[in-house]
Design an enzyme around this catalytic site. Structure first.
Site, PDB file in Angstrom:
ATOM      1  N   ASP A 281      40.763  26.383  34.045  1.00  0.00           N
ATOM      2  CA  ASP A 281      41.876  26.422  34.978  1.00  0.00           C
ATOM      3  C   ASP A 281      42.353  27.857  35.181  1.00  0.00           C
ATOM      4  O   ASP A 281      41.916  28.779  34.495  1.00  0.00           O
ATOM      5  CB  ASP A 281      43.026  25.556  34.458  1.00  0.00           C
ATOM      6  CG  ASP A 281      42.647  24.083  34.413  1.00  0.00           C
ATOM      7  OD1 ASP A 281      41.880  23.645  35.287  1.00  0.00           O
ATOM      8  OD2 ASP A 281      43.116  23.390  33.501  1.00  0.00           O
TER       9      ASP A 281
ATOM     10  N   TYR B  51      37.230  25.955  21.481  1.00  0.00           N
ATOM     11  CA  TYR B  51      38.450  26.230  22.224  1.00  0.00           C
ATOM     12  C   TYR B  51      39.450  26.876  21.287  1.00  0.00           C
ATOM     13  O   TYR B  51      39.602  26.453  20.142  1.00  0.00           O
ATOM     14  CB  TYR B  51      39.053  24.936  22.790  1.00  0.00           C
ATOM     15  CG  TYR B  51      38.204  24.307  23.850  1.00  0.00           C
ATOM     16  CD1 TYR B  51      38.362  24.670  25.180  1.00  0.00           C
ATOM     17  CD2 TYR B  51      37.247  23.362  23.540  1.00  0.00           C
ATOM     18  CE1 TYR B  51      37.587  24.093  26.172  1.00  0.00           C
ATOM     19  CE2 TYR B  51      36.468  22.780  24.517  1.00  0.00           C
ATOM     20  CZ  TYR B  51      36.649  23.150  25.828  1.00  0.00           C
ATOM     21  OH  TYR B  51      35.882  22.585  26.811  1.00  0.00           O
TER      22      TYR B  51
END
Length: 183
Positions: A53, A107
């Site tokens: 994003d 992540y």
């Protein structure tokens, strides 16, 4: 004859509106396409494999480009980095046959929990609007590993049906704010 090349990317996502190409927006995919074209690569197909994003940073995200005229991977990396901005780099390239093989992902979510908001962390850390409870975060993280269905996050045009992925480890680490030393 066409060749398929896997590109390994690294980028600071602060000034990107995400990965997928979007009209009128600066994106990782669009910027990479522009560099490929400037380097004289005739693109048949380009896909950034993991969607990120706006504002998300990545090291190791991959893109696959099907292009005309094979060229040595090291020369392609050099040519692309000449045309890419400093916040997006190709760190590796490799000719592949067939579809890309999935890789494990790591992540990392970094939070700035300093009382004042550290300006040196402003582009790489998220600053929560309210104080956090680290023991509660650690307790919640214990429930996250396992198989999860990510179908709700399917990108437009996604054709894969199996979007169940396994998360192996969730680690919450608290780091103390760096002290400020007078110059």
């Amino acid at each position: 004859m066409d060749e398929t090349t896997m590109l390994v990317l690294a980028y600071d996502g602060s000034d990107f509106a995400g990965c997928p190409e979007q009209d009128g927006q600066r994106t990782v995919g669009g910027t990479l396409r522009g560099a490929l074209e400037q380097a004289g690569v005739t693109i048949r197909q380009l896909e950034v494999l993991s969607r990120t994003d706006a504002g998300v940073h990545a090291r190791g995200n991959r893109a696959v480009v099907v292009h005309e005229r094979p060229r040595p991977a090291d020369r392609l990396v050099t040519a692309l980095n000449r045309h890419l901005p400093l916040d997006l780099r190709v760190v590796e390239a490799e000719a592949i046959e067939g579809p890309p093989v999935p890789v494990r992902k790591h992540y990392s979510y970094r939070l700035d929990t300093t009382a004042w908001g550290d300006p040196l962390r402003a582009r790489t850390h998220w600053r929560p609007p309210l104080p956090l409870n680290p023991p509660a975060l650690i307790r919640m993280a214990r429930d996250l590993p396992g198989e999860r269905d990510w179908s709700a996050f399917r990108r437009r045009g996604e054709t894969r049906q199996d979007l169940v992925r396994r998360g192996d480890v969730v680690l919450v680490k608290a780091s103390l704010p760096t002290s400020v030393q007078p110059i």
